[in-house]
Write a protein that holds these residues in place. Structure first.
Motif, PDB file in Angstrom:
ATOM      1  N   GLY A 154      51.645  39.754  38.070  1.00  0.00           N
ATOM      2  CA  GLY A 154      50.549  39.117  38.778  1.00  0.00           C
ATOM      3  C   GLY A 154      50.571  39.405  40.264  1.00  0.00           C
ATOM      4  O   GLY A 154      49.565  39.699  40.868  1.00  0.00           O
ATOM      5  N   LEU A 175      52.851  31.247  40.904  1.00  0.00           N
ATOM      6  CA  LEU A 175      51.845  31.385  39.859  1.00  0.00           C
ATOM      7  C   LEU A 175      51.532  32.851  39.603  1.00  0.00           C
ATOM      8  O   LEU A 175      51.363  33.275  38.459  1.00  0.00           O
ATOM      9  CB  LEU A 175      50.569  30.641  40.263  1.00  0.00           C
ATOM     10  CG  LEU A 175      49.360  30.804  39.335  1.00  0.00           C
ATOM     11  CD1 LEU A 175      49.651  30.224  37.968  1.00  0.00           C
ATOM     12  CD2 LEU A 175      48.126  30.135  39.930  1.00  0.00           C
ATOM     13  N   ALA A 185      51.967  34.762  36.093  1.00  0.00           N
ATOM     14  CA  ALA A 185      50.762  35.295  35.452  1.00  0.00           C
ATOM     15  C   ALA A 185      51.004  36.666  34.842  1.00  0.00           C
ATOM     16  O   ALA A 185      50.297  37.073  33.912  1.00  0.00           O
ATOM     17  CB  ALA A 185      49.618  35.372  36.460  1.00  0.00           C
ATOM     18  N   LEU A 242      51.441  36.580  31.055  1.00  0.00           N
ATOM     19  CA  LEU A 242      50.386  35.996  30.238  1.00  0.00           C
ATOM     20  C   LEU A 242      49.534  37.085  29.591  1.00  0.00           C
ATOM     21  O   LEU A 242      49.480  38.211  30.078  1.00  0.00           O
ATOM     22  CB  LEU A 242      49.495  35.095  31.098  1.00  0.00           C
ATOM     23  CG  LEU A 242      50.170  33.879  31.747  1.00  0.00           C
ATOM     24  CD1 LEU A 242      49.201  33.167  32.679  1.00  0.00           C
ATOM     25  CD2 LEU A 242      50.685  32.922  30.683  1.00  0.00           C
ATOM     26  N   ARG A 302      45.516  35.790  31.886  1.00  0.00           N
ATOM     27  CA  ARG A 302      46.039  36.278  33.155  1.00  0.00           C
ATOM     28  C   ARG A 302      44.932  36.371  34.197  1.00  0.00           C
ATOM     29  O   ARG A 302      45.126  35.985  35.353  1.00  0.00           O
ATOM     30  CB  ARG A 302      46.682  37.651  32.967  1.00  0.00           C
ATOM     31  CG  ARG A 302      47.250  38.233  34.262  1.00  0.00           C
ATOM     32  CD  ARG A 302      47.571  39.705  34.107  1.00  0.00           C
ATOM     33  NE  ARG A 302      48.541  39.934  33.066  1.00  0.00           N
ATOM     34  CZ  ARG A 302      48.802  41.148  32.564  1.00  0.00           C
ATOM     35  NH1 ARG A 302      48.142  42.191  33.009  1.00  0.00           N
ATOM     36  NH2 ARG A 302      49.700  41.290  31.624  1.00  0.00           N
ATOM     37  N   ALA A 361      44.120  32.938  35.470  1.00  0.00           N
ATOM     38  CA  ALA A 361      45.200  32.394  36.290  1.00  0.00           C
ATOM     39  C   ALA A 361      45.247  33.062  37.659  1.00  0.00           C
ATOM     40  O   ALA A 361      45.433  32.408  38.687  1.00  0.00           O
ATOM     41  CB  ALA A 361      46.536  32.560  35.563  1.00  0.00           C
ATOM     42  N   LEU A 362      45.079  34.400  37.672  1.00  0.00           N
ATOM     43  CA  LEU A 362      45.091  35.119  38.947  1.00  0.00           C
ATOM     44  C   LEU A 362      43.924  34.688  39.836  1.00  0.00           C
ATOM     45  O   LEU A 362      44.079  34.491  41.040  1.00  0.00           O
ATOM     46  CB  LEU A 362      45.027  36.627  38.704  1.00  0.00           C
ATOM     47  CG  LEU A 362      46.278  37.292  38.134  1.00  0.00           C
ATOM     48  CD1 LEU A 362      45.987  38.745  37.778  1.00  0.00           C
ATOM     49  CD2 LEU A 362      47.432  37.206  39.114  1.00  0.00           C
ATOM     50  N   LEU A 407      46.976  38.361  44.701  1.00  0.00           N
ATOM     51  CA  LEU A 407      46.467  37.951  43.391  1.00  0.00           C
ATOM     52  C   LEU A 407      45.062  38.464  43.159  1.00  0.00           C
ATOM     53  O   LEU A 407      44.726  38.907  42.054  1.00  0.00           O
ATOM     54  CB  LEU A 407      46.509  36.425  43.264  1.00  0.00           C
ATOM     55  CG  LEU A 407      47.777  35.832  42.640  1.00  0.00           C
ATOM     56  CD1 LEU A 407      48.999  36.110  43.524  1.00  0.00           C
ATOM     57  CD2 LEU A 407      47.623  34.323  42.438  1.00  0.00           C
TER      58      LEU A 407
END
Length: 288
Positions: A32, A144, A148, A151, A156, A159-160, A205
Motif C-alpha cells: 500500500g 493503514l 493495505a 488485502l 485494497r 482502504a488506500l 497512498l
C-alpha cells in the motif's frame, strides 16, 4: 471561498495528469505504501506538472483554511472531482452523460449554499490533546497503507483511498492547529509533524491507489475521508459556525456538494488504453 475553489481547480486538474502518469509507471511490490512507485511516477512529466499544481493548490488551501470553516473548505476540495470531470472531458475526450452534468451542477449548487451560509473560521486554537491526536492519526495512516498491501485488490483500493482522504483531512485540521509560525514554535508543535506525515502518507497512498485496483472506489473513499471527519473536528473542537440562522443551509449545501462529488468518482480513473489491433492477414497474391 475563492481560494478554496482555486485549490479545487488545481487539485482537479492535477488528478487527471497524475492518474495517467501513475498508470504509466512500472508496477512495484503491491504494497500500500510504495515509495519506489512514487519515484517511478516522478519520471513522468505529467506527474511533475500535477505536483506543481498540487503545490499551488496547497497554498490556496492554507489561505482558505485560515479564513473560513473547515467544512466549507472540505466541500470545496471535494468539488475538485467536478473539475476533474470537466478537464477529462476537455483534454481526454471523455464524454459526460446528462446524469454527470447534473452531478456537476449539484456540486456548484452545494458550494453556492455553503458560500452563503458559512461564517468566519472558529476562534479556538485547539488543545495539545487534539494536536497529538492528529499526529497519532497521521502515523496510523502510514500503518493503514502498509496493511493495505495484504488485502485483496477491491478492498485494497477502498482502504488506500480512505487512508489518503484521512491523511489529507489531517492536513486540513493541522493547518488550523498551527497558530505560531516562528521556527521554535513550529518545531515544538505536534501539528507540524502531523501535517508533514499526514500529507506525505496521503500522497503515497493516493499514488498507489491511482496505479492499482479500482480508482473509482479509491476516489470515493478519499472524498469521504477528507470531508466528513475534518468538518466534525472543526465544529466540535475549533468553534466553526455558520451565519446566524443558516446552519440548515450549510448542512444541505455540504450534503449536496459531497453527494455530487461522489457521483463523479469515476473521473479519478484515467482512460483505458486502446485495445491492440491484430495485424491484417497478408492478401493472397494475384494469379499471373
Amino acid at each position: 471561498m475563492i481560494c478554496a475553489l482555486g485549490a479545487a481547480v488545481c487539485f482537479g486538474t492535477a488528478s487527471v495528469l497524475q492518474a495517467v502518469a501513475a498508470r504509466a509507471a512500472e508496477p512495484g511490490t503491491g504494497s500500500g505504501v510504495d515509495p519506489a512507485l512514487l519515484l517511478r511516477a516522478l519520471r513522468q512529466w505529467r506527474y511533475l506538472a500535477g505536483l506543481a499544481l498540487d503545490g499551488m493548490g496547497f497554498v490556496l488551501q492554507i489561505v482558505a483554511l485560515r479564513s473560513i470553516p473547515i467544512y466549507a473548505v472540505g466541500a470545496a476540495l471535494a468539488a475538485s472531482l467536478a473539475v476533474t470531470a470537466v478537464v477529462a472531458a476537455r483534454l481526454l475526450g471523455v464524454r459526460l452523460s446528462g446524469r454527470e452534468w447534473g452531478a456537476v451542477a449539484m456540486v456548484c449548487a452545494g458550494l453556492a449554499m455553503l458560500g452563503l451560509a458559512s461564517g468566519a473560521e472558529g476562534t479556538r486554537t485547539g488543545s495539545d490533546a487534539l494536536r497529538y491526536a492528529m499526529l497519532g492519526t497521521a502515523v496510523a495512516v502510514l500503518g493503514l497503507g502498509v496493511a493495505a498491501g495484504r488485502l485483496p485488490d477491491r478492498v485494497r483500493a477502498a482502504a488506500l483511498g480512505l487512508g489518503a482522504g484521512v491523511g489529507f483531512g489531517v492536513v486540513e485540521v493541522a493547518v488550523r492547529l498551527i497558530d505560531d509560525v516562528a521556527p521554535v514554535a513550529l518545531l515544538t508543535n505536534p501539528a507540524t509533524y502531523a501535517l508533514l506525515i499526514g500529507g506525505g502518507a496521503a500522497f503515497l497512498l493516493l499514488t498507489s491507489a491511482l496505479q492499482r485496483g479500482s480508482v473509482t472506489t479509491a476516489t470515493a473513499g478519499m472524498v469521504i475521508g477528507e470531508t466528513i471527519g475534518p468538518a466534525l473536528v472543526g465544529i466540535a473542537w475549533l468553534g466553526d459556525r455558520t451565519r446566524p440562522g443558516l446552519a440548515w443551509l450549510a448542512a444541505v449545501g455540504f450534503a449536496v456538494a459531497v453527494s455530487g462529488a461522489l457521483a463523479l468518482t469515476r473521473f479519478g480513473e484515467p482512460p483505458a488504453p486502446p485495445a491492440p489491433t491484430e495485424p491484417a492477414e497478408p492478401a493472397e497474391p494475384l494469379p499471373r
